[in-house]
Design a protein around this motif. Structure first.
Motif, short mmCIF file in Angstrom:
data_model
loop_
_atom_site.label_atom_id
_atom_site.label_comp_id
_atom_site.label_asym_id
_atom_site.label_seq_id
_atom_site.Cartn_x
_atom_site.Cartn_y
_atom_site.Cartn_z
N GLU A 61 0.59 -23.89 36.92
CA GLU A 61 -0.18 -22.75 37.02
C GLU A 61 -0.82 -22.69 38.36
O GLU A 61 -1.30 -23.89 38.85
N TYR A 62 -0.88 -21.64 38.98
CA TYR A 62 -1.48 -21.63 40.33
C TYR A 62 -2.49 -20.35 40.53
O TYR A 62 -1.82 -19.17 40.99
N ALA A 63 -3.32 -20.44 40.39
CA ALA A 63 -4.32 -19.11 40.04
C ALA A 63 -4.58 -18.49 41.20
O ALA A 63 -4.86 -17.31 41.38
N VAL A 64 -4.52 -19.37 42.69
CA VAL A 64 -5.19 -18.53 43.83
C VAL A 64 -4.35 -17.57 44.15
O VAL A 64 -4.83 -16.65 44.75
N ARG A 65 -3.14 -17.63 43.67
CA ARG A 65 -1.95 -16.50 43.92
C ARG A 65 -1.60 -16.17 42.66
O ARG A 65 -0.22 -15.65 42.49
N GLY A 66 -2.27 -16.04 41.60
CA GLY A 66 -1.85 -15.71 40.00
C GLY A 66 -1.69 -14.08 39.76
O GLY A 66 -1.66 -13.48 40.76
N PRO A 67 -1.87 -14.14 38.75
CA PRO A 67 -1.83 -12.45 38.15
C PRO A 67 -2.82 -11.54 38.66
O PRO A 67 -2.33 -10.46 39.03
N ILE A 68 -3.96 -11.90 39.23
CA ILE A 68 -5.04 -11.33 39.75
C ILE A 68 -4.39 -10.91 41.12
O ILE A 68 -4.66 -9.53 41.54
N VAL A 69 -3.84 -11.49 42.03
CA VAL A 69 -3.37 -11.29 43.02
C VAL A 69 -2.11 -10.26 43.01
O VAL A 69 -1.93 -9.44 43.94
N LEU A 70 -1.32 -10.48 41.95
CA LEU A 70 -0.34 -9.57 41.87
C LEU A 70 -0.98 -8.24 41.70
O LEU A 70 -0.37 -7.26 42.04
N LYS A 71 -2.14 -8.17 40.81
CA LYS A 71 -2.60 -6.85 40.18
C LYS A 71 -3.24 -6.27 41.47
O LYS A 71 -3.07 -5.08 41.65
N ALA A 72 -3.84 -7.08 42.37
CA ALA A 72 -4.36 -6.63 43.83
C ALA A 72 -3.27 -5.95 44.76
O ALA A 72 -3.27 -4.82 45.34
N GLY A 73 -1.93 -6.46 44.68
CA GLY A 73 -0.94 -5.76 45.29
C GLY A 73 -0.41 -4.64 44.74
O GLY A 73 -0.14 -3.68 45.49
N GLU A 74 -0.64 -4.67 43.49
CA GLU A 74 -0.08 -3.10 42.91
C GLU A 74 -0.99 -2.20 42.90
O GLU A 74 -0.76 -1.10 43.51
N ILE A 75 -2.53 -2.41 43.08
CA ILE A 75 -3.48 -1.49 43.56
C ILE A 75 -3.34 -1.21 44.97
O ILE A 75 -3.52 -0.10 45.15
N GLU A 76 -3.03 -1.89 45.71
CA GLU A 76 -2.77 -1.35 47.17
C GLU A 76 -1.54 -0.59 47.41
O GLU A 76 -1.77 0.52 48.18
N LEU A 77 -0.60 -0.75 46.66
CA LEU A 77 0.68 -0.03 46.70
C LEU A 77 0.02 1.57 46.04
O LEU A 77 0.55 2.54 46.60
N GLU A 78 -0.90 1.52 44.99
CA GLU A 78 -1.35 2.77 44.53
C GLU A 78 -2.08 3.47 45.46
O GLU A 78 -2.03 4.69 45.73
N LEU A 79 -2.90 2.89 46.11
CA LEU A 79 -3.78 3.44 47.14
C LEU A 79 -2.89 4.05 48.32
O LEU A 79 -3.07 5.15 48.89
N GLN A 80 -1.81 3.34 48.64
CA GLN A 80 -0.75 3.79 49.74
C GLN A 80 -0.15 5.15 49.13
O GLN A 80 -0.01 5.84 50.06
#
Lengths: 520, 520
Positions: A61-80
């Motif tokens: 498991e590696y939370a620092v770059r885990g699901p929440i970071v993937l979600k952040a990437g998705e939100i960035e794409l949505e903003l774009q």
């Protein structure tokens, strides 16, 4: 060709957060869905699947770059794509990435690096002489005078000498030997390499590795990869995250029932917790390691708090006298990412080993040689971190100004964060003394815990997902680092510029108050 | 402080070649010797010893940087101290380290790297506009516009796009998807990461990994670290080191008795052997992998021979039609070290995966994220390797000149090496078509084999040690790569400049003739 393109696309759909830890049954469900959607093409069962893969890697498991970071990437794409959100940008406070947060590189370091990269610049009048001197010295130690050659697997000789000189200065004269210095690809590489050598045995004699809780999840990830036994010791949150030797004793005694505890990992200053250990505490830990015959790993970093001083394990070990200094085996780690230079992308680092058996040193070099060498550009960056301009040199004044600015700001931001968090009902934050993170404890109401369970999420993951979705602020849930049962936290970097950090803290405050009301 | 210094020195004596593979009994002997020399100090038994360490790491062998290279380092130090030898310098022909051998970096690559490193230079008129354009594009894709920020664990987006575009051009239009590209810390990192995910099972169902013999010893080292089962298939020396599918079939059948063969590794062009595989051979290998359900790893590199063409596994896979292209799982690897740029020190690389299960992709990103990201400077170097100047751009002419010079020289040096070796009685060298090594077969007389046995050395290790001691030329014995029982080889890089290479070859020739006489 079009069919081929379609195939490629099918093979590589975007990762979703849920795919990270998805269960085996959902894998099967997906496989059958693929078959249904494309009945015309026979897709054989794949060789490499969640069922057939290395189970130890699966368990990582590696939370620092885990699901929440993937979600952040998705939100960035949505903003774009112009999708409206209650915020205009994602703030990645999940990781201590100084320059991504706007911190400027130290000019001198980049000047030396540019000179090393493109030696034609050595003739340019726009570069200071002290930077040229450093660059020439590094290049002379590289094969073909080039950063493009492999170095020795242990690292470039003159850079290891500079690291040893730096450690000797840091520790007020306790000698460091370049032969004990191994340059690495960031600190993570050193830590995982030494753990790889240390782990052995089977069943009840499998190596146990003691790590703090909360921990930096590199440790648990590597322990899982190596199929070693993780032995948790808890830091004392009520006492500013102090390390208590009685707790170490409890942990090691309990562990002896099911494994062979052989390694004790210390993170100082704490990550994610940010506390700095006292000299007395370090002495106690060393005595304990000596008594229990534990190999010490010390992950050491910078300290900015004006109220406390950094003591290295190495220095304290030597001051405790020969019974300790000639017996306790210690590896300590540092990197270009830590400290005021914040050069994370270069992946430079070093490891110093003390009392390592000469034959193990041979094994270590052998193991490192399989990967040939650490990036030579990262090694060069490490050289400047340990060998910056000194008084009397041309670049000293500018360098000092830049350094003080970073460190002064860090101390200011630590205080700001602590103060603001502690004004919010239901948030408690211990003093921050080093590293670049806050790890506040958050109260999560029972109704929110229930809602989280309904979403099959840890309560603090639920909290952090909501924070991200409502404010764009990305932090890591405490469950990714470990915490006492029933307590909840998150880790947030304090690296954003002061004004931005104020905004972030205010947004977290508003979100938290709102969250408490919503789930009251 | 003096006592402490003495301790440090005691703990870190210089490594000697013999300590590399020293036996356990000699470790015990040394420990007691230490006690005798310093009876005043009690040295407890160490925690980490050859007996207690990870046995899989202990079993790792890595000849390219093994005992012979340590010996070369010792001889260099002796030369520096003025000790007389029959030669004035050590020539490190053991490793393909282009720039250490005097190859100049490609100017354009270093210009872009310098601009990325120190963006103030973007205002300098001494840098061409096309280099500035590349640098701006890379920096815009980096957090905080800086090489000092972490990148996504999979690598910087725009660089992955450039890699995909490069592969598409290379393969005449077969599409590559950036989402299938993972940037790595050199090719070694990619290979060991994917193997780490692939290995599973216990006893007779432990994963078997098929590798060529001779092989590049990264493979055997990683297989040992992972406790996987090495399955050898032999390249056909009598047939220019061709890969024969019947031999693959023999190897996989025999392996099924004691393991689960799941992975087939191909090195093309061969390393250390230098042959380039024909399109027909690649097709046969793919069909075999499809039939036997093997995951393919293709370690692919550059080809300079005017007589043969490079075919990528990816391209052939797509041309074989959907039954193959939608089923065969493939990972292929490339790096900044290979090819005409020869930027080994930057440790840049990429891996392209085909038909990888989406959930495994999630696992791969998770595993990569534990090490945060590959060095961003290496990623930037990889970008220039795949995205060099094109016709019409300012730097194109100089770039083309530099590139052709390197590749032309390489073809010339390959021919020179092959021709000269084949003039020597008792040396046979197959044609060199790619990569940067020769792997000649050497005849070792029975008396020399006996002498080697008396020194507890493999016969070709004995030969290479003598060559090093008498001529200063450092090459790697064939036993470090694997070879058919009773045959002997060495690997030598062909990278030295032409005149120097001629001298090296002449010295090897004289040495060999002398060696044959001495042990006749």
């Amino acid at each position: 060709m079009q069919r081929a393109a379609a195939l490629v696309r099918r093979g590589c759909g975007p990762r979703t957060p849920s795919s990270w830890g998805r269960s085996q049954s959902s894998a099967a469900a997906e496989a059958s869905a693929v078959l249904k959607v494309r009945p015309e093409r026979s897709r054989r069962e794949r060789i490499l699947t969640l069922e057939s893969m290395n189970p130890q890697v699966k368990a990582v498991e590696y939370a620092v770059r885990g699901p929440i970071v993937l979600k952040a990437g998705e939100i960035e794409l949505e903003l774009q794509r112009g999708i409206k959100k209650p915020f205009t940008e994602v703030i990645r406070a999940n990781i201590g990435d100084a320059q991504a947060m706007g911190q400027q590189p130290i000019t001198f370091l980049r000047q030396v690096m540019a000179l090393c990269t493109y030696p034609n610049l050595l003739d340019s009048p726009s570069f200071p002489e002290d930077a040229k001197k450093r660059a020439r010295r590094i290049l002379q130690a590289c094969g073909g005078n080039s950063l493009g050659s492999y170095s020795a697997s242990q690292g470039v000789n003159c850079i290891r000498e500079d690291v040893a000189a730096y450690i000797t200065r840091r520790d007020g004269g306790v000698p460091a030997d370049p032969d004990n210095i191994y340059l690495t690809t960031g600190a993570s590489d050193g830590i995982s390499t030494i753990l790889k050598i240390l782990v052995s045995g089977g069943g009840k004699s499998r190596t146990g590795v003691m790590i703090p809780i909360p921990q930096y999840p590199l440790y648990s990830a590597v322990i899982s990869e190596l199929d070693a036994i993780q032995v948790n010791y808890y830091l004392d949150e009520e006492n500013c995250w102090a390390l208590n030797v009685n707790e170490l004793r409890r942990a090691v005694q309990e562990a002896k029932d099911h494994c062979d505890p052989k390694v004790l990992c210390i993170i100082n200053p704490g990550n994610p917790t940010g506390q700095v250990q006292s000299r007395k505490c370090i002495e106690d830990v060393i005595h304990f390691a000596w008594e229990e015959k534990l190999f010490l790993l010390a992950d050491e970093d910078n300290v900015y708090s004006p109220d406390c001083r950094f003591h290295s394990f190495k220095k304290v070990l030597y001051e405790m006298g020969p019974e300790y200094s000639s017996n306790v085996e210690l590896a300590s780690f540092h990197s270009t990412s830590k400290g005021y230079m914040g050069e994370c992308g270069y992946r430079g680092g070093y490891m110093e080993v003390i009392n390592l058996h000469p034959e193990i040193k041979g094994q270590l070099v052998k193991l490192l040689s399989v990967r040939l060498c650490p990036p030579v550009s990262g090694q060069a960056a490490m050289d400047i971190v340990v060998n910056p301009p000194v008084a009397g040199e041309e670049s000293f004044e500018q360098f000092s100004r830049e350094k003080e600015s970073v460190l002064g700001n860090l101390a200011k931001k630590a205080k700001l964060t602590e103060d603001l968090f502690n004004q919010v009902p239901g948030i408690h934050c211990n003093p921050l003394q080093g590293a670049m993170y806050a790890f506040p404890r958050i109260f999560i109401p029972a109704k929110a815990v229930e809602a989280a369970q309904a979403h099959q999420m840890a309560p603090d993951m639920f909290y952090c997902m909501k924070l991200l979705e409502e404010t764009g602020i990305c932090v890591v849930p405490g469950s990714g680092f470990g915490q006492r049962e029933g307590t909840y936290h998150f880790r947030m970097t304090i690296l954003p510029p002061v004004e931005k950090l104020k905004t972030v803290l205010q947004k977290v405050k508003d979100f938290h108050i709102n969250f408490l009301e919503k789930y009251a």
